[in-house]
Motif scaffolding. Structure first.
Motif, mmCIF file in Angstrom:
data_model
loop_
_atom_site.group_PDB
_atom_site.id
_atom_site.type_symbol
_atom_site.label_atom_id
_atom_site.label_comp_id
_atom_site.label_asym_id
_atom_site.label_seq_id
_atom_site.Cartn_x
_atom_site.Cartn_y
_atom_site.Cartn_z
ATOM 1 N N VAL A 282 -33.979 1.989 94.053
ATOM 2 C CA VAL A 282 -33.836 0.631 94.587
ATOM 3 C C VAL A 282 -32.590 -0.058 94.023
ATOM 4 O O VAL A 282 -31.960 -0.877 94.694
ATOM 5 N N ALA A 283 -32.213 0.280 92.815
ATOM 6 C CA ALA A 283 -31.129 -0.398 92.106
ATOM 7 C C ALA A 283 -29.813 -0.493 92.890
ATOM 8 O O ALA A 283 -29.144 -1.531 92.820
ATOM 9 N N PRO A 284 -29.409 0.532 93.659
ATOM 10 C CA PRO A 284 -28.147 0.394 94.409
ATOM 11 C C PRO A 284 -28.127 -0.782 95.387
ATOM 12 O O PRO A 284 -27.047 -1.274 95.733
ATOM 13 N N LEU A 285 -29.268 -1.257 95.804
ATOM 14 C CA LEU A 285 -29.317 -2.418 96.694
ATOM 15 C C LEU A 285 -28.760 -3.673 96.025
ATOM 16 O O LEU A 285 -28.361 -4.621 96.697
ATOM 17 N N PHE A 286 -28.719 -3.669 94.696
ATOM 18 C CA PHE A 286 -28.268 -4.838 93.945
ATOM 19 C C PHE A 286 -26.850 -4.668 93.381
ATOM 20 O O PHE A 286 -26.361 -5.528 92.671
ATOM 21 N N LYS A 287 -26.187 -3.557 93.704
ATOM 22 C CA LYS A 287 -24.877 -3.248 93.117
ATOM 23 C C LYS A 287 -23.837 -4.338 93.365
ATOM 24 O O LYS A 287 -23.032 -4.642 92.496
ATOM 25 N N ASP A 288 -23.836 -4.920 94.537
ATOM 26 C CA ASP A 288 -22.826 -5.917 94.879
ATOM 27 C C ASP A 288 -23.210 -7.343 94.506
ATOM 28 O O ASP A 288 -22.458 -8.271 94.789
ATOM 29 N N GLU A 289 -24.359 -7.514 93.874
ATOM 30 C CA GLU A 289 -24.799 -8.854 93.461
ATOM 31 C C GLU A 289 -23.941 -9.307 92.273
ATOM 32 O O GLU A 289 -23.923 -8.655 91.230
ATOM 33 N N ALA A 290 -23.222 -10.400 92.454
ATOM 34 C CA ALA A 290 -22.319 -10.893 91.414
ATOM 35 C C ALA A 290 -23.051 -11.604 90.278
ATOM 36 O O ALA A 290 -22.607 -11.575 89.135
ATOM 37 N N GLU A 291 -24.162 -12.232 90.597
ATOM 38 C CA GLU A 291 -24.902 -12.969 89.565
ATOM 39 C C GLU A 291 -25.649 -12.016 88.641
ATOM 40 O O GLU A 291 -26.009 -10.906 89.040
ATOM 41 N N ASP A 292 -25.901 -12.474 87.419
ATOM 42 C CA ASP A 292 -26.707 -11.684 86.483
ATOM 43 C C ASP A 292 -28.127 -11.575 87.013
ATOM 44 O O ASP A 292 -28.675 -12.536 87.561
ATOM 45 N N ASN B 105 -47.921 -14.456 89.428
ATOM 46 C CA ASN B 105 -48.309 -15.360 88.349
ATOM 47 C C ASN B 105 -47.580 -14.973 87.061
ATOM 48 O O ASN B 105 -47.482 -13.805 86.709
ATOM 49 N N THR B 106 -47.065 -15.974 86.394
ATOM 50 C CA THR B 106 -46.284 -15.776 85.177
ATOM 51 C C THR B 106 -47.106 -15.103 84.079
ATOM 52 O O THR B 106 -46.566 -14.365 83.261
ATOM 53 N N SER B 107 -48.401 -15.302 84.083
ATOM 54 C CA SER B 107 -49.256 -14.697 83.055
ATOM 55 C C SER B 107 -49.321 -13.173 83.172
ATOM 56 O O SER B 107 -49.779 -12.499 82.246
ATOM 57 N N ALA B 108 -48.835 -12.591 84.274
ATOM 58 C CA ALA B 108 -48.817 -11.132 84.449
ATOM 59 C C ALA B 108 -47.534 -10.501 83.909
ATOM 60 O O ALA B 108 -47.417 -9.276 83.857
ATOM 61 N N VAL B 109 -46.583 -11.322 83.478
ATOM 62 C CA VAL B 109 -45.297 -10.815 82.981
ATOM 63 C C VAL B 109 -45.465 -10.264 81.571
ATOM 64 O O VAL B 109 -45.974 -10.954 80.680
ATOM 65 N N THR B 110 -45.028 -9.028 81.380
ATOM 66 C CA THR B 110 -45.064 -8.429 80.045
ATOM 67 C C THR B 110 -43.729 -8.587 79.329
ATOM 68 O O THR B 110 -43.687 -8.696 78.115
ATOM 69 N N MET B 111 -42.623 -8.575 80.080
ATOM 70 C CA MET B 111 -41.294 -8.834 79.534
ATOM 71 C C MET B 111 -40.306 -8.960 80.684
ATOM 72 O O MET B 111 -40.588 -8.553 81.808
ATOM 73 N N ALA B 112 -39.175 -9.556 80.383
ATOM 74 C CA ALA B 112 -38.071 -9.651 81.339
ATOM 75 C C ALA B 112 -36.843 -9.048 80.656
ATOM 76 O O ALA B 112 -36.497 -9.428 79.541
ATOM 77 N N LEU B 113 -36.240 -8.095 81.340
ATOM 78 C CA LEU B 113 -35.123 -7.344 80.772
ATOM 79 C C LEU B 113 -33.848 -7.590 81.576
ATOM 80 O O LEU B 113 -33.915 -7.761 82.794
ATOM 81 N N PRO B 114 -32.699 -7.539 80.922
ATOM 82 C CA PRO B 114 -31.464 -7.668 81.691
ATOM 83 C C PRO B 114 -31.273 -6.443 82.586
ATOM 84 O O PRO B 114 -31.673 -5.334 82.229
ATOM 85 N N PHE B 115 -30.697 -6.662 83.753
ATOM 86 C CA PHE B 115 -30.330 -5.584 84.662
ATOM 87 C C PHE B 115 -29.019 -5.019 84.128
ATOM 88 O O PHE B 115 -27.972 -5.660 84.231
ATOM 89 N N LEU B 116 -29.090 -3.853 83.518
ATOM 90 C CA LEU B 116 -27.918 -3.254 82.882
ATOM 91 C C LEU B 116 -27.099 -2.458 83.890
ATOM 92 O O LEU B 116 -27.649 -1.780 84.755
ATOM 93 N N ARG B 117 -25.760 -2.531 83.725
ATOM 94 C CA ARG B 117 -24.844 -1.820 84.619
ATOM 95 C C ARG B 117 -23.745 -1.149 83.803
ATOM 96 O O ARG B 117 -23.357 -1.652 82.748
ATOM 97 N N ASP B 118 -23.229 -0.052 84.344
ATOM 98 C CA ASP B 118 -22.090 0.594 83.694
ATOM 99 C C ASP B 118 -20.802 -0.056 84.204
ATOM 100 O O ASP B 118 -20.841 -1.038 84.963
ATOM 101 N N ALA B 119 -19.654 0.480 83.803
ATOM 102 C CA ALA B 119 -18.360 -0.096 84.168
ATOM 103 C C ALA B 119 -18.136 -0.112 85.681
ATOM 104 O O ALA B 119 -17.391 -0.947 86.191
#
Length: 118
Positions: free
Chosen positions: A43-53, A88-102
């Motif tokens: 799924v990640a390639p769908l977000f490749k062109d997203e400029a925002e973090d 629901n926010t109570s189901a969140v276990t953690m939020a991680l940054p979307f990491l990208r290479d160069a």
């Protein structure tokens, strides 16, 4: 089970302080798109062109108050979790940054290393 929802970091900053979010997606598409951790690299390639973090919000399906349906939208034999209602926010276990290479390609977060890619 842990599933992922990818979203803009700025949107998460607002959503994490409330009880739930995703209502706009439910109105527009009837559900909120999510992914099993093992399929996220697909799924990640769908977000490749997203400029925002972006962030990967990790959700415990046992704690979600809205129903989760595992569906195969592309007929590939791979089922993805669609949440038919707000997250629901109570189901969140953690939020991680979307990491990208160069090149802007997705890098799997170390915290998700225990989940093999499928």
């Amino acid at each position: 089970m842990i599933i992922l929802h990818c979203m803009k970091k700025a949107d998460w900053a607002l959503a994490r302080n409330g009880d739930s979010w995703g209502q706009e997606s439910v109105k527009k598409e009837r559900f909120v798109h999510c992914s099993p951790v093992g399929y996220f690299w697909r799924v990640a390639p769908l977000f490749k062109d997203e400029a925002e973090d972006l962030v990967l919000v990790c959700l415990d399906t046992e704690k979600l108050s809205s129903p989760v349906k595992w569906e195969d939208p592309d007929g590939t034999g791979r089922k993805y979790p669609h949440v038919y209602g707000p997250l629901n926010t109570s189901a969140v276990t953690m939020a991680l940054p979307f990491l990208r290479d160069a090149k802007g390609d997705f890098l799997k977060n170390p915290e998700l290393g225990g989940f093999p890619d499928e």
